[in-house]
Every structure is written in structure tokens, then in C-alpha cells.
Design a protein around this motif. Sequence first.
Motif, PDB file in Angstrom:
ATOM      1  N   ALA A  48       0.924  -1.235   0.458  1.00 43.61           N
ATOM      2  CA  ALA A  48       0.030   0.138  -0.192  1.00 43.61           C
ATOM      3  C   ALA A  48       0.425   1.354  -0.012  1.00 43.61           C
ATOM      4  CB  ALA A  48      -1.276   0.117   1.112  1.00 43.61           C
ATOM      5  N   ASN A  49       2.307   1.309   0.634  1.00 35.58           N
ATOM      6  CA  ASN A  49       3.722   2.446   0.795  1.00 35.58           C
ATOM      7  C   ASN A  49       3.895   2.446  -0.027  1.00 35.58           C
ATOM      8  OD1 ASN A  49       1.781   3.103   2.892  1.00 35.58           O
ATOM      9  ND2 ASN A  49       3.408   1.882   3.805  1.00 35.58           N
ATOM     10  N   GLY A  50       3.544   1.523  -1.520  1.00 35.99           N
ATOM     11  CA  GLY A  50       4.238   1.241  -2.621  1.00 35.99           C
ATOM     12  C   GLY A  50       6.129   1.162  -2.728  1.00 35.99           C
ATOM     13  N   VAL A  51       6.146   0.489  -1.604  1.00 35.96           N
ATOM     14  CA  VAL A  51       7.458  -0.667  -0.880  1.00 35.96           C
ATOM     15  C   VAL A  51       7.749  -1.124  -2.262  1.00 35.96           C
ATOM     16  CG1 VAL A  51       8.625  -1.519   0.098  1.00 35.96           C
ATOM     17  CG2 VAL A  51       7.652   0.995   0.597  1.00 35.96           C
ATOM     18  N   ILE A  52       6.693  -2.449  -1.970  1.00 40.89           N
ATOM     19  CA  ILE A  52       6.960  -3.527  -2.975  1.00 40.89           C
ATOM     20  C   ILE A  52       5.935  -3.173  -3.971  1.00 40.89           C
ATOM     21  CG2 ILE A  52       5.656  -6.089  -2.978  1.00 40.89           C
ATOM     22  CD1 ILE A  52       6.518  -6.348   0.028  1.00 40.89           C
ATOM     23  N   LYS A  53       5.614  -3.423  -4.919  1.00 41.72           N
ATOM     24  CA  LYS A  53       5.277  -2.733  -6.515  1.00 41.72           C
ATOM     25  C   LYS A  53       5.113  -3.983  -6.725  1.00 41.72           C
ATOM     26  CE  LYS A  53       7.616   1.309  -7.286  1.00 41.72           C
ATOM     27  NZ  LYS A  53       7.107   2.580  -6.965  1.00 41.72           N
ATOM     28  N   GLY A  54       5.076  -5.179  -6.630  1.00 43.76           N
ATOM     29  CA  GLY A  54       4.446  -6.633  -7.016  1.00 43.76           C
ATOM     30  C   GLY A  54       5.657  -7.383  -7.613  1.00 43.76           C
ATOM     31  N   ALA A  55       5.023  -8.452  -7.984  1.00 45.65           N
ATOM     32  CA  ALA A  55       5.863 -10.080  -8.180  1.00 45.65           C
ATOM     33  C   ALA A  55       5.974 -10.227  -9.384  1.00 45.65           C
ATOM     34  CB  ALA A  55       5.718 -11.048  -7.447  1.00 45.65           C
ATOM     35  N   GLU A  56       6.618 -10.716 -10.224  1.00 45.63           N
ATOM     36  CA  GLU A  56       6.036 -10.028 -11.164  1.00 45.63           C
ATOM     37  C   GLU A  56       7.494 -11.852 -12.009  1.00 45.63           C
ATOM     38  OE1 GLU A  56      10.830  -8.061 -12.822  1.00 45.63           O
ATOM     39  OE2 GLU A  56       8.993  -7.905 -13.377  1.00 45.63           O
ATOM     40  N   LEU A  57       6.591 -12.388 -12.768  1.00 47.60           N
ATOM     41  CA  LEU A  57       6.906 -13.527 -13.286  1.00 47.60           C
ATOM     42  C   LEU A  57       7.811 -13.746 -14.901  1.00 47.60           C
ATOM     43  CD1 LEU A  57       5.981 -17.084 -14.645  1.00 47.60           C
ATOM     44  CD2 LEU A  57       5.028 -15.599 -16.375  1.00 47.60           C
ATOM     45  N   ILE A  58       9.046 -13.805 -14.543  1.00 45.13           N
ATOM     46  CA  ILE A  58       9.878 -13.364 -15.554  1.00 45.13           C
ATOM     47  C   ILE A  58       9.820 -13.826 -16.584  1.00 45.13           C
ATOM     48  CG2 ILE A  58      12.946 -12.918 -16.122  1.00 45.13           C
ATOM     49  CD1 ILE A  58      12.584 -11.562 -13.768  1.00 45.13           C
ATOM     50  N   VAL A  59       9.798 -13.878 -18.057  1.00 47.16           N
ATOM     51  CA  VAL A  59       9.689 -15.339 -19.224  1.00 47.16           C
ATOM     52  C   VAL A  59      11.197 -15.339 -19.906  1.00 47.16           C
ATOM     53  CG1 VAL A  59       8.799 -15.493 -21.482  1.00 47.16           C
ATOM     54  CG2 VAL A  59       7.155 -14.454 -19.932  1.00 47.16           C
ATOM     55  N   ASP A  60      11.837 -15.918 -20.078  1.00 47.74           N
ATOM     56  CA  ASP A  60      12.873 -15.919 -21.038  1.00 47.74           C
ATOM     57  C   ASP A  60      12.960 -15.286 -21.935  1.00 47.74           C
ATOM     58  OD1 ASP A  60      15.583 -16.516 -22.355  1.00 47.74           O
ATOM     59  OD2 ASP A  60      15.394 -18.704 -21.842  1.00 47.74           O
ATOM     60  N   PRO A  61      13.255 -14.386 -22.493  1.00 45.22           N
ATOM     61  CA  PRO A  61      13.410 -13.556 -24.172  1.00 45.22           C
ATOM     62  C   PRO A  61      13.369 -15.218 -24.765  1.00 45.22           C
ATOM     63  CG  PRO A  61      14.427 -12.336 -22.491  1.00 45.22           C
ATOM     64  CD  PRO A  61      14.146 -13.757 -22.151  1.00 45.22           C
TER      65      PRO A  61
END
Length: 156
Positions: A48-61
Motif C-alpha cells: 500500500a505504501n509503494g515499497v513493494i511494487k508487485g511480483a513478476e513472472l519473468i519469461v526468458d526472451p
Amino acid sequence: MSQHTFDPLDLNILRLLSGNARKPYLEIARECGVSGAAIHQRIQRMSANGVIKGAELIVDPSAMGYDTCAYVGIFLRDPSQFSSVVDALMKIPEVVECHFTTGQYDIFIKLYARNNDDLLHILQDQIQALGLARTETLISFKEVFKRQIPVNPGDE
């Protein structure tokens, strides 16, 4: 964004999540010696405070057929082009990062292409077609490492 103050539990949570964003809250709770509810509340507050901006799935290009990674420095003809060029770059799916920078470039981007011929097509037909002064391109042979910032820089 302003700098936040973190207690040792917050820092430990951030360290654990930085290492594995998919780590279950209960596992984090066990490692931190607190309840799962406490972890959930802390993560919610930091989100909520913007410290954690989310979690992402990283696709190998390269697994998707994008074998060429390039960085492109963009020189604008006129600084007033900035917004329109950024809007146009957002419409090019191969452009994965865009930065407003100091130094010689007005804009600096990262993109992926299927191969060098595809890169040439993207540069000539899509990027340079935006009416730029010029571009400079660097091709990355291999990403050696990529990491998160240190969670507690003073302790590293």
C-alpha cells in the motif's frame, strides 16, 4: 518516492521476497518467527505504501525466440517530441524498458528482437520512423547477471 523506515522484520521480509517472490507467507513467517497474519499485514502495508511494487513472472526472451537484446540511445530533433516519442515506443512490443536520462541521450531504451535482421527492421521501420535526430545501438551478447537492489544497503 520518499524513503521509508523499516524495522528488522520488514527488512527480513523484503530480503526473503527479493530472493523468491513466490515464497509462501507461512514459510516466511516460520523463518521470521512470527505469525502468518503478521507477515500478511506487513506485506499489505508495504504494498500500500509503494515499497513493494508487485511480483513478476519473468519469461526468458530466448525461449520465446527473441535472441537479440539491444540498448538504443535516442536523440530527439526537438525536446517537445518527448511525450509523443514515448507514447509511440510504448506501442512497440519489443521495447521493454524506456528511460529519460541525463547525458548524451534524450531517451534510452532496451528492446528484444528475434535476430539481427529483426532488430534492423525494428530500428529502421519503427523507431527511426518516429522522426528522431538519430539513434545509437548497442547489442548485448549476454546478460551476465541481474539482481534486485540491496534491501539494507548499510548492512551489505
